[in-house]
Every structure is written in structure tokens, then in C-alpha cells.
Motif scaffolding. Structure first.
Motif, PDB file in Angstrom:
ATOM      1  N   GLU A 209      -3.710   4.667 -10.659  1.00 31.60           N
ATOM      2  CA  GLU A 209      -3.384   5.559  -9.779  1.00 31.60           C
ATOM      3  C   GLU A 209      -3.381   4.941  -8.348  1.00 31.60           C
ATOM      4  O   GLU A 209      -4.375   5.146  -7.892  1.00 31.60           O
ATOM      5  CB  GLU A 209      -3.916   7.071 -10.065  1.00 31.60           C
ATOM      6  CG  GLU A 209      -3.035   7.994  -9.167  1.00 31.60           C
ATOM      7  CD  GLU A 209      -3.762   9.429  -9.146  1.00 31.60           C
ATOM      8  OE1 GLU A 209      -2.987  10.391  -9.700  1.00 31.60           O
ATOM      9  OE2 GLU A 209      -4.807   9.580  -9.125  1.00 31.60           O
ATOM     10  N   VAL A 210      -2.129   4.567  -7.867  1.00 28.73           N
ATOM     11  CA  VAL A 210      -2.219   4.141  -6.369  1.00 28.73           C
ATOM     12  C   VAL A 210      -2.134   5.534  -5.555  1.00 28.73           C
ATOM     13  O   VAL A 210      -1.792   6.377  -5.740  1.00 28.73           O
ATOM     14  CB  VAL A 210      -1.185   3.198  -6.133  1.00 28.73           C
ATOM     15  CG1 VAL A 210      -1.345   1.984  -6.848  1.00 28.73           C
ATOM     16  CG2 VAL A 210       0.078   3.733  -6.352  1.00 28.73           C
ATOM     17  N   SER A 211      -2.166   5.137  -4.351  1.00 28.67           N
ATOM     18  CA  SER A 211      -2.281   6.439  -3.511  1.00 28.67           C
ATOM     19  C   SER A 211      -0.954   6.857  -3.162  1.00 28.67           C
ATOM     20  O   SER A 211      -0.652   8.403  -2.943  1.00 28.67           O
ATOM     21  CB  SER A 211      -2.481   5.836  -1.751  1.00 28.67           C
ATOM     22  OG  SER A 211      -3.853   5.452  -1.843  1.00 28.67           O
ATOM     23  N   SER A 212       0.214   6.326  -3.516  1.00 26.63           N
ATOM     24  CA  SER A 212       1.575   6.942  -3.260  1.00 26.63           C
ATOM     25  C   SER A 212       1.737   7.783  -4.519  1.00 26.63           C
ATOM     26  O   SER A 212       2.268   8.943  -4.376  1.00 26.63           O
ATOM     27  CB  SER A 212       2.691   5.983  -3.221  1.00 26.63           C
ATOM     28  OG  SER A 212       2.602   4.953  -4.445  1.00 26.63           O
ATOM     29  N   GLN A 213       0.955   7.537  -5.561  1.00 20.69           N
ATOM     30  CA  GLN A 213       1.345   8.524  -6.724  1.00 20.69           C
ATOM     31  C   GLN A 213       0.317   9.606  -6.484  1.00 20.69           C
ATOM     32  O   GLN A 213       0.663  10.583  -7.119  1.00 20.69           O
ATOM     33  CB  GLN A 213       0.852   7.601  -7.942  1.00 20.69           C
ATOM     34  CG  GLN A 213       2.002   6.450  -8.477  1.00 20.69           C
ATOM     35  CD  GLN A 213       1.425   5.857  -9.560  1.00 20.69           C
ATOM     36  OE1 GLN A 213       0.468   5.288  -9.617  1.00 20.69           O
ATOM     37  NE2 GLN A 213       2.258   5.744 -10.682  1.00 20.69           N
ATOM     38  N   TYR A 214      -0.867   9.371  -6.021  1.00 25.20           N
ATOM     39  CA  TYR A 214      -1.676  10.440  -5.565  1.00 25.20           C
ATOM     40  C   TYR A 214      -0.968  11.593  -4.690  1.00 25.20           C
ATOM     41  O   TYR A 214      -1.234  12.777  -4.849  1.00 25.20           O
ATOM     42  CB  TYR A 214      -3.261  10.185  -4.932  1.00 25.20           C
ATOM     43  CG  TYR A 214      -3.974  11.123  -4.824  1.00 25.20           C
ATOM     44  CD1 TYR A 214      -4.788  11.685  -5.845  1.00 25.20           C
ATOM     45  CD2 TYR A 214      -4.428  11.282  -3.509  1.00 25.20           C
ATOM     46  CE1 TYR A 214      -5.749  12.752  -5.555  1.00 25.20           C
ATOM     47  CE2 TYR A 214      -5.265  12.299  -3.495  1.00 25.20           C
ATOM     48  CZ  TYR A 214      -6.056  12.764  -4.248  1.00 25.20           C
ATOM     49  OH  TYR A 214      -6.836  13.959  -3.939  1.00 25.20           O
TER      50      TYR A 214
ATOM     51  N   VAL B 121      -3.589  12.165   3.376  1.00 23.97           N
ATOM     52  CA  VAL B 121      -3.592  10.772   2.910  1.00 23.97           C
ATOM     53  C   VAL B 121      -2.651   9.811   3.283  1.00 23.97           C
ATOM     54  O   VAL B 121      -2.858   8.586   3.559  1.00 23.97           O
ATOM     55  CB  VAL B 121      -3.541  11.094   1.095  1.00 23.97           C
ATOM     56  CG1 VAL B 121      -3.515   9.621   0.632  1.00 23.97           C
ATOM     57  CG2 VAL B 121      -4.724  11.756   0.695  1.00 23.97           C
ATOM     58  N   SER B 122      -1.358  10.253   3.645  1.00 24.29           N
ATOM     59  CA  SER B 122      -0.308   9.396   4.367  1.00 24.29           C
ATOM     60  C   SER B 122      -0.817   9.002   5.375  1.00 24.29           C
ATOM     61  O   SER B 122      -0.562   7.651   5.845  1.00 24.29           O
ATOM     62  CB  SER B 122       0.800   9.991   4.301  1.00 24.29           C
ATOM     63  OG  SER B 122       1.363  10.870   2.976  1.00 24.29           O
ATOM     64  N   ILE B 123      -1.486   9.640   6.367  1.00 23.17           N
ATOM     65  CA  ILE B 123      -1.998   9.315   7.627  1.00 23.17           C
ATOM     66  C   ILE B 123      -2.976   8.244   7.443  1.00 23.17           C
ATOM     67  O   ILE B 123      -2.710   7.011   8.221  1.00 23.17           O
ATOM     68  CB  ILE B 123      -2.682  10.454   8.485  1.00 23.17           C
ATOM     69  CG1 ILE B 123      -1.549  11.463   8.780  1.00 23.17           C
ATOM     70  CG2 ILE B 123      -3.168   9.942   9.665  1.00 23.17           C
ATOM     71  CD1 ILE B 123      -0.454  11.000   9.753  1.00 23.17           C
ATOM     72  N   VAL B 124      -3.839   8.244   6.593  1.00 21.74           N
ATOM     73  CA  VAL B 124      -4.679   7.153   6.389  1.00 21.74           C
ATOM     74  C   VAL B 124      -3.874   5.864   6.017  1.00 21.74           C
ATOM     75  O   VAL B 124      -4.244   4.726   6.597  1.00 21.74           O
ATOM     76  CB  VAL B 124      -5.669   7.415   5.145  1.00 21.74           C
ATOM     77  CG1 VAL B 124      -6.670   6.445   4.785  1.00 21.74           C
ATOM     78  CG2 VAL B 124      -6.338   8.819   5.574  1.00 21.74           C
ATOM     79  N   LEU B 125      -3.064   5.860   5.180  1.00 20.23           N
ATOM     80  CA  LEU B 125      -2.233   4.714   4.750  1.00 20.23           C
ATOM     81  C   LEU B 125      -1.476   4.291   5.980  1.00 20.23           C
ATOM     82  O   LEU B 125      -1.598   2.758   6.126  1.00 20.23           O
ATOM     83  CB  LEU B 125      -1.365   5.058   3.829  1.00 20.23           C
ATOM     84  CG  LEU B 125      -1.759   5.627   2.205  1.00 20.23           C
ATOM     85  CD1 LEU B 125      -0.873   5.556   1.225  1.00 20.23           C
ATOM     86  CD2 LEU B 125      -2.781   4.449   1.622  1.00 20.23           C
TER      87      LEU B 125
ATOM     88  N   ILE C 135       0.998  -1.237   0.111  1.00 16.46           N
ATOM     89  CA  ILE C 135      -0.045  -0.125   0.032  1.00 16.46           C
ATOM     90  C   ILE C 135       0.891   1.332   0.182  1.00 16.46           C
ATOM     91  O   ILE C 135       0.232   2.273  -0.353  1.00 16.46           O
ATOM     92  CB  ILE C 135      -0.909   0.063   1.400  1.00 16.46           C
ATOM     93  CG1 ILE C 135      -0.179   0.203   2.550  1.00 16.46           C
ATOM     94  CG2 ILE C 135      -1.870  -1.169   1.214  1.00 16.46           C
ATOM     95  CD1 ILE C 135      -1.206   0.531   3.710  1.00 16.46           C
ATOM     96  N   GLY C 136       1.989   1.186   0.392  1.00 14.08           N
ATOM     97  CA  GLY C 136       2.943   2.359   0.298  1.00 14.08           C
ATOM     98  C   GLY C 136       3.934   2.298  -0.897  1.00 14.08           C
ATOM     99  O   GLY C 136       4.787   3.197  -0.982  1.00 14.08           O
ATOM    100  N   GLU C 137       3.850   1.261  -1.736  1.00 15.97           N
ATOM    101  CA  GLU C 137       4.947   1.197  -2.611  1.00 15.97           C
ATOM    102  C   GLU C 137       4.672   2.237  -3.877  1.00 15.97           C
ATOM    103  O   GLU C 137       3.611   2.725  -4.164  1.00 15.97           O
ATOM    104  CB  GLU C 137       4.952  -0.261  -3.306  1.00 15.97           C
ATOM    105  CG  GLU C 137       5.833  -0.321  -4.424  1.00 15.97           C
ATOM    106  CD  GLU C 137       7.188  -0.433  -4.042  1.00 15.97           C
ATOM    107  OE1 GLU C 137       8.002   0.114  -4.793  1.00 15.97           O
ATOM    108  OE2 GLU C 137       7.417  -0.605  -2.755  1.00 15.97           O
TER     109      GLU C 137
END
Length: 283
Positions: A232-237, A253-257, A214-216
Motif C-alpha cells: 500500500e503506497v501513500s497515494s492509495q492510503y 499525508v499529502s502535505i508530507v509527500l 511517490i505520488g503515483e
């Protein structure tokens, strides 16, 4: 060293010996805590502070925006599938490396760690060369969810293999042989004897694989293409938000991950710990 002493005195003498040899417990704990704070806790506190810079309303708006929701959906869907797939095949690879003998076994064992040493952007280049528009195998997965899945499976497989492999090496083979002598087939032996002993380490490896997935960023940046709502994964967002100078939204968004990763790891390790205790009680 403790001859002629009763049990309490011998215990105190032994504690004194280890303390004098290895130093004060408080000193060791203090050094470990300080290092943990500098490397882990302070950066986490900094990102929490930054995410709260605009208040609760800004935080909620950032994590519930359409772009954030779509990136969460893609990220979590692929990460869950990859963790499950790697749990199965990672267990299979660990089994082959510990139970079977074949030529080149050492080389295969060394290759398992390659994703740890390989820069993730190189992994993305490899995936692009193999599954890009000019694929030598005739399979184009660029800008597809399948391409992201393969890239994430590549970088997370070692977590499962290296978590399960040591436990497989330490399993008592006599228990399996006893079950076989009583008429149990291979599948029954695996399901009732081997799998319960492997479950804690297997869940731990799956949790680590999921958290890494999820963080890649590097391994999916080229093969995925960052198509909003599709690849588009979260890290790219998060990277996109930073480029737009929305650091508060990126931190939110980082906190959610981080929270998702922590909760999944905590749940899986709790389940694994309980399974290990049941295994000890039944042994």
C-alpha cells in the motif's frame, strides 16, 4: 538600428525595441504569476488549509499513525530504488538513442514517450495482464513490492531519458576524441569527461522520476493490491482516508509527500547546479 550611438544609448535602444516588440515586462510577469497562482499556488494553499483544519495535534496524529508510517516506508523505499535504477538504465537508453544507429531507432525513440501519453490505469492493466495471476510469462508479481517497482519504473523512465538526451546531443565529441588520443579508455572517458557534463541533467531527471513515483496512483492500483504494510503506497492510503471521510488526514499525508518531493528536487537541482558551475569553470 543602433548605428552612431554609444554603448549605453545602444543598450537602451535595444531594450526599447524588445519591449515594444514583445510587450511590457511587467505585463508578462503579471500574467505568468497569475496563471501560476491559479494552477499551482491556490490548490497548494487549499490543501495546506485543509490539513490544518484539526490543528497541529490532528495533523501530527494523521502523519504518525501506523497506516501512514507504513505507507511512507513502502512509497519511499520503492521510489528511491526506482529512481536509482532508472538513472542507470535511462542514461543507457539515452546513450543508445544518441550515439548508436540501428534499424527502428525512430520507433524506439517514440516508444519512450508512451508512458506520458498512456493513462496510468492502462499501465496498471498492462502490468496486471503481464505479471498477474495468469501471467503469460509465468511470473506472478501481483500484490508484491516487485510489481509496484516495475509499474513505477515504467511510468518514470521517460523523465530520465528526456532529461539526459538533449545534453548528450550537445556534447562536444572532440573532447572525447582528444582524451582517447591521449590513451584514455572508454570507461575513463565516460567517468571524467562525459559524466560530469551529464550530472546536472541526470540528477534533474532522477528527481523528477522520484517525485512522480511517490505520488503515483493509477499504475500501481491494480498490480499492487494495496496490502497494508506491504504494497500500500501513500497515494492509495490517501484514497482510503478520503473514502472514510477523513479529508483532514488525507490532506496531512499529502502535505508530507509534497514536502518530501520539493526537498528532494531542491537538493538534487542544487547539486546539479553546482556541478554545472564547476564544469564551466574547468572548461
Amino acid at each position: 538600428m543602433t548605428a552612431g550611438l554609444d554603448a549605453p544609448e545602444a543598450l537602451r535602444a535595444q531594450r526599447g525595441f524588445f519591449k515594444s516588440r514583445y510587450g511590457s515586462t511587467r505585463l508578462r510577469v503579471g500574467v505568468a504569476t497569475t496563471w501560476l497562482s491559479l494552477i499551482v499556488l491556490l490548490p497548494l494553499a487549499a490543501i495546506v488549509w485543509q490539513s490544518a483544519g484539526g490543528g497541529w495535534s490532528a495533523f501530527w496524529e494523521a502523519i504518525t499513525s501506523n497506516g501512514a508510517i507504513e505507507s511512507f516506508r513502502v512509497t519511499l523505499t520503492v521510489s528511491v530504488v526506482v529512481a536509482v535504477v532508472n538513472s542507470v538504465f535511462g542514461l543507457m537508453v539515452a546513450w543508445v538513442l544518441t550515439r548508436d544507429d540501428f534499424w527502428g531507432k525512430r520507433y524506439v525513440d517514440a516508444i519512450i514517450d508512451l508512458p506520458f501519453a498512456l493513462p496510468t490505469i492502462v499501465a496498471s492493466l498492462v502490468m496486471l495482464a503481464l505479471y498477474g495471476a495468469n501471467s503469460p510469462v509465468g511470473l506472478s508479481l501481483q500484490q508484491t513490492i516487485w510489481g509496484i517497482g516495475i509499474a513505477l519504473a515504467f511510468v518514470t523512465l521517460p523523465f530520465v531519458v528526456r532529461s539526459v538526451q538533449p545534453v548528450l546531443l550537445e556534447l562536444d565529441r572532440e573532447v572525447e576524441e582528444a582524451a582517447a588520443s591521449l590513451g584514455a579508455d572508454n570507461f575513463t572517458i565516460f567517468r571524467l569527461v562525459v559524466l560530469p557534463a551529464l550530472l546536472p541533467s541526470l540528477l534533474s531527471g532522477a528527481g523528477l522520476a522520484f517525485s512522480r513515483a511517490i505520488g503515483e496512483y493509477g499504475s500501481v492500483v491494480l498490480i499492487g493490491g494495496a496490502v497494508p504494510g506491504k504494497t500500500e503506497v501513500s497515494s492509495q492510503y490517501i484514497r482510503q482516508l478520503i473514502e472514510f471521510d477523513d479529508r483532514t488526514g488525507a490532506a496531512a499525508v499529502s502535505i508530507v509527500l509534497l514536502v518530501i518531493s520539493f526537498v528532494i528536487l531542491f537538493i538534487l537541482r542544487t547539486i546539479g547546479s553546482r556541478a554545472a558551475k564547476r564544469e564551466e569553470l574547468s572548461a
